[in-house]
Design an enzyme around this catalytic site. Structure first.
Site, PDB file in Angstrom:
ATOM      1  N   ASN A   9       0.869  -1.178   0.000  1.00 41.19           N
ATOM      2  CA  ASN A   9       0.000   0.000   0.000  1.00 41.19           C
ATOM      3  C   ASN A   9       0.906   1.228   0.000  1.00 41.19           C
ATOM      4  O   ASN A   9       1.476   1.588   1.027  1.00 41.19           O
ATOM      5  CB  ASN A   9      -0.878  -0.046   1.256  1.00 41.19           C
ATOM      6  CG  ASN A   9      -1.722   1.198   1.422  1.00 41.19           C
ATOM      7  OD1 ASN A   9      -1.804   2.032   0.522  1.00 41.19           O
ATOM      8  ND2 ASN A   9      -2.350   1.319   2.581  1.00 41.19           N
ATOM      9  N   TRP A  10       1.019   1.849  -1.189  1.00 39.71           N
ATOM     10  CA  TRP A  10       1.949   2.991  -1.297  1.00 39.71           C
ATOM     11  C   TRP A  10       1.371   4.256  -0.669  1.00 39.71           C
ATOM     12  O   TRP A  10       2.060   5.255  -0.555  1.00 39.71           O
ATOM     13  CB  TRP A  10       2.289   3.241  -2.775  1.00 39.71           C
ATOM     14  CG  TRP A  10       3.149   2.194  -3.403  1.00 39.71           C
ATOM     15  CD1 TRP A  10       3.551   1.014  -2.836  1.00 39.71           C
ATOM     16  CD2 TRP A  10       3.732   2.217  -4.720  1.00 39.71           C
ATOM     17  NE1 TRP A  10       4.338   0.302  -3.720  1.00 39.71           N
ATOM     18  CE2 TRP A  10       4.458   1.018  -4.879  1.00 39.71           C
ATOM     19  CE3 TRP A  10       3.688   3.124  -5.778  1.00 39.71           C
ATOM     20  CZ2 TRP A  10       5.155   0.705  -6.054  1.00 39.71           C
ATOM     21  CZ3 TRP A  10       4.376   2.824  -6.948  1.00 39.71           C
ATOM     22  CH2 TRP A  10       5.112   1.630  -7.086  1.00 39.71           C
ATOM     23  N   LYS A  11       0.100   4.252  -0.306  1.00 41.11           N
ATOM     24  CA  LYS A  11      -0.562   5.433   0.277  1.00 41.11           C
ATOM     25  C   LYS A  11      -0.340   6.644  -0.625  1.00 41.11           C
ATOM     26  O   LYS A  11      -0.235   6.486  -1.833  1.00 41.11           O
ATOM     27  CB  LYS A  11      -0.086   5.644   1.718  1.00 41.11           C
ATOM     28  CG  LYS A  11      -0.258   4.375   2.560  1.00 41.11           C
ATOM     29  CD  LYS A  11      -0.103   4.607   4.036  1.00 41.11           C
ATOM     30  CE  LYS A  11      -0.305   3.278   4.779  1.00 41.11           C
ATOM     31  NZ  LYS A  11      -0.240   3.419   6.221  1.00 41.11           N
ATOM     32  N   HIS A 100      -9.723   1.061   4.904  1.00 45.94           N
ATOM     33  CA  HIS A 100      -8.468   1.349   5.606  1.00 45.94           C
ATOM     34  C   HIS A 100      -8.739   2.345   6.733  1.00 45.94           C
ATOM     35  O   HIS A 100      -9.534   3.268   6.570  1.00 45.94           O
ATOM     36  CB  HIS A 100      -7.432   1.909   4.626  1.00 45.94           C
ATOM     37  CG  HIS A 100      -6.055   1.925   5.221  1.00 45.94           C
ATOM     38  ND1 HIS A 100      -5.674   2.883   6.130  1.00 45.94           N
ATOM     39  CD2 HIS A 100      -5.002   1.089   5.073  1.00 45.94           C
ATOM     40  CE1 HIS A 100      -4.426   2.628   6.508  1.00 45.94           C
ATOM     41  NE2 HIS A 100      -3.993   1.545   5.877  1.00 45.94           N
ATOM     42  N   GLU A 102      -7.132   4.773   7.845  1.00 54.10           N
ATOM     43  CA  GLU A 102      -6.879   6.194   7.541  1.00 54.10           C
ATOM     44  C   GLU A 102      -8.093   6.809   6.853  1.00 54.10           C
ATOM     45  O   GLU A 102      -8.423   7.973   7.079  1.00 54.10           O
ATOM     46  CB  GLU A 102      -5.610   6.317   6.674  1.00 54.10           C
ATOM     47  CG  GLU A 102      -4.358   6.049   7.511  1.00 54.10           C
ATOM     48  CD  GLU A 102      -3.162   5.527   6.748  1.00 54.10           C
ATOM     49  OE1 GLU A 102      -3.164   5.559   5.500  1.00 54.10           O
ATOM     50  OE2 GLU A 102      -2.208   5.065   7.409  1.00 54.10           O
ATOM     51  N   GLU A 172      -5.482  -4.819  10.673  1.00 51.06           N
ATOM     52  CA  GLU A 172      -4.490  -3.764  10.872  1.00 51.06           C
ATOM     53  C   GLU A 172      -4.797  -3.001  12.161  1.00 51.06           C
ATOM     54  O   GLU A 172      -5.601  -2.056  12.156  1.00 51.06           O
ATOM     55  CB  GLU A 172      -4.513  -2.782   9.698  1.00 51.06           C
ATOM     56  CG  GLU A 172      -4.177  -3.403   8.363  1.00 51.06           C
ATOM     57  CD  GLU A 172      -3.605  -2.369   7.397  1.00 51.06           C
ATOM     58  OE1 GLU A 172      -2.547  -2.654   6.812  1.00 51.06           O
ATOM     59  OE2 GLU A 172      -4.187  -1.294   7.248  1.00 51.06           O
ATOM     60  N   GLY A 178       2.197   2.498  10.830  1.00 51.07           N
ATOM     61  CA  GLY A 178       3.141   3.596  10.655  1.00 51.07           C
ATOM     62  C   GLY A 178       3.811   4.044  11.941  1.00 51.07           C
ATOM     63  O   GLY A 178       4.445   5.098  11.985  1.00 51.07           O
ATOM     64  N   SER A 218       3.175  -1.833  10.553  1.00 60.87           N
ATOM     65  CA  SER A 218       4.621  -1.891  10.814  1.00 60.87           C
ATOM     66  C   SER A 218       5.221  -3.276  10.548  1.00 60.87           C
ATOM     67  O   SER A 218       6.208  -3.651  11.182  1.00 60.87           O
ATOM     68  CB  SER A 218       4.955  -1.410  12.230  1.00 60.87           C
ATOM     69  OG  SER A 218       4.562  -0.055  12.386  1.00 60.87           O
ATOM     70  N   GLY A 240       4.882   1.344   4.840  1.00 61.31           N
ATOM     71  CA  GLY A 240       6.220   1.939   4.724  1.00 61.31           C
ATOM     72  C   GLY A 240       7.249   1.032   4.054  1.00 61.31           C
ATOM     73  O   GLY A 240       8.008   1.477   3.167  1.00 61.31           O
TER      74      GLY A 240
HETATM   75  P1  PGA Z   1       2.606   0.444   7.717  1.00 63.35           P
HETATM   76  O1  PGA Z   1       1.170   0.611   7.037  1.00 63.35           O
HETATM   77  O2  PGA Z   1       3.184  -0.846   7.207  1.00 63.35           O
HETATM   78  O3  PGA Z   1       3.395   1.641   7.252  1.00 63.35           O
HETATM   79  O4  PGA Z   1       2.399   0.425   9.180  1.00 63.35           O
HETATM   80  C1  PGA Z   1       0.323  -0.478   6.803  1.00 63.35           C
HETATM   81  C2  PGA Z   1      -0.988  -0.006   6.232  1.00 63.35           C
HETATM   82  O5  PGA Z   1      -1.499   1.029   6.679  1.00 63.35           O
HETATM   83  O6  PGA Z   1      -1.567  -0.631   5.311  1.00 63.35           O
END
Ligand code: PGA
Length: 255
Positions: A9-11, A100, A102, A172, A178, A218, A240
Site C-alpha cells: 500500500n503505497w498510500k 483502511h 486512515e 491492521e 506507521g 509496521s 512503509g
Molecule cells: P505500515 O502501514 O506498514 O506503514 O504500518 C500499513 C498499512 O497502513 O496498510
C-alpha cells in the site's frame, strides 16, 4: 480461495516517475525471490495517477497484480474528484483496498458507505481487501474482539457467499500502523483466529478456511517471517516497507 499474499500500500507517496522507478526495482528484486510452492501473490497498490503506468510495468499473467487504495460507490456520474470501480478495472486493477483506518478516520468512511463500496467493487469484478483493526484505547480496555467482531458484522457479513469468496481481509491494529510498533505474532494470530471463527459462524467452516487474512501495521523485512509463520496469518498489507524494493522483496520471501 485462500493463498499467501503480500500487498504493498503505497498510500499518498511517490510521483509518477518515482513510482515507475520503484516498481521496476520491485519487479527485478521480487521476480527471482518469489518462486516455490509458498510464493505469495503480490499486489501493488499505488495512488490513482500511477495505476496505469505501474500496471504496464508489471509482468502480465503471473504473480504480480495491480490494486487501488479506494473507489467510489457509484459506477459513474456527477461526483467530482471521484474514481469508480469500473474505471479501476479498465486500467487493469484486480484488487481494491477498502475500509483502511486512515480513510475511516480522516475521510469519515463508515460501515454503511463501506458496504456500498464493497458491493460496487464486487459488481465491477474487483477483489476487495477489506481492512479491520482497533485503536489503542480499545485494545487497552480489552475490547478488541468486540470491536473487530462489530466491524466484521456491520461491514462484511451482509455479503452473499459468492461475494464474500472474492474478499481478502486485512487485520491492521491502528496503533501499529506507521508507528513502528508491530503487534506481536501472538497478538496477530489471536485476532486472525478470532476473525476466522467469526467467518465460520457467519458463513461456514469451509468459507472460513478458504479466506485469506493479512496482517498490516509496521510489518517489515525483520518481522515478516515470524508474523507469516502463524497458522492464521496468510501474508501482509505493507505500508512503509513497501516503498523500499529490497525490504519488500525480503517480505515476499518470508513464507
Ligand atoms: P505500515 O502501514 O506498514 O506503514 O504500518 C500499513 C498499512 O497502513 O496498510
Amino acid at each position: 480461495m485462500r493463498k499467501n499474499l503480500v500487498a504493498g500500500n503505497w498510500k499518498m507517496n511517490l510521483t509518477y516517475p518515482e513510482g515507475l522507478a520503484l516498481v521496476g526495482e520491485i519487479v527485478n528484486a521480487a521476480s527471482s525471490a518469489a518462486t516455490g510452492a509458498n510464493a505469495p501473490e503480490i499486489v501493488i497498490c499505488p495512488p490513482f495517477p500511477l495505476l496505469h503506468g505501474v500496471g504496464q510495468a508489471l509482468p502480465q499473467g503471473g504473480k504480480f497484480h495491480l490494486g487501488a487504495q479506494n473507489c467510489h460507490q457509484k459506477e459513474s456520474g456527477a461526483f467530482t474528484g471521484e474514481v469508480s470501480p469500473k474505471m479501476l478495472a479498465s486500467v487493469g486493477c484486480e484488487y481494491v483496498i477498502l475500509g483502511h483506518s486512515e480513510r475511516r478516520q480522516y475521510l469519515r468512511e463508515d460501515d454503511d458507505l463501506l458496504g456500498q463500496k464493497l458491493k460496487a467493487a464486487l459488481a465491477a469484478g474487483l477483489k476487495p481487501i477489506f481492512c479491520v483493526g482497533e485503536p489503542l484505547d480499545t485494545r487497552e480496555s480489552d475490547e478488541t474482539f468486540n470491536f473487530i467482531g462489530k466491524q466484521l458484522a456491520d461491514g462484511l457479513f451482509h455479503l452473499s457467499n459468492e461475494e464474500f469468496d472474492q474478499v481478502t481481509i486485512a487485520y491492521e491494529p491502528i496503533w501499529a500502523i506507521g508507528t513502528g510498533r508491530t503487534a506481536t505474532s501472538a497478538q496477530a494470530q489471536e485476532v486472525h483466529a478470532f476473525i476466522r471463527e467469526r467467518i465460520a459462524r457467519a458463513y461456514d467452516g469451509k468459507v472460513a478456511l478458504d479466506t485469506t487474512i493479512l496482517y498490516g501495521g509496521s510489518a517489515n523485512a525483520q518481522n515478516a517471517r515470524e508474523l507469516f509463520s502463524q497458522p492464521d496469518v496468510d501474508g501482509g498489507l505493507i505500508g512503509g516497507a513497501a516503498l523500499k524494493a529490497a525490504d519488500f522483496a525480503t517480505i515476499i520471501q518470508s513464507f
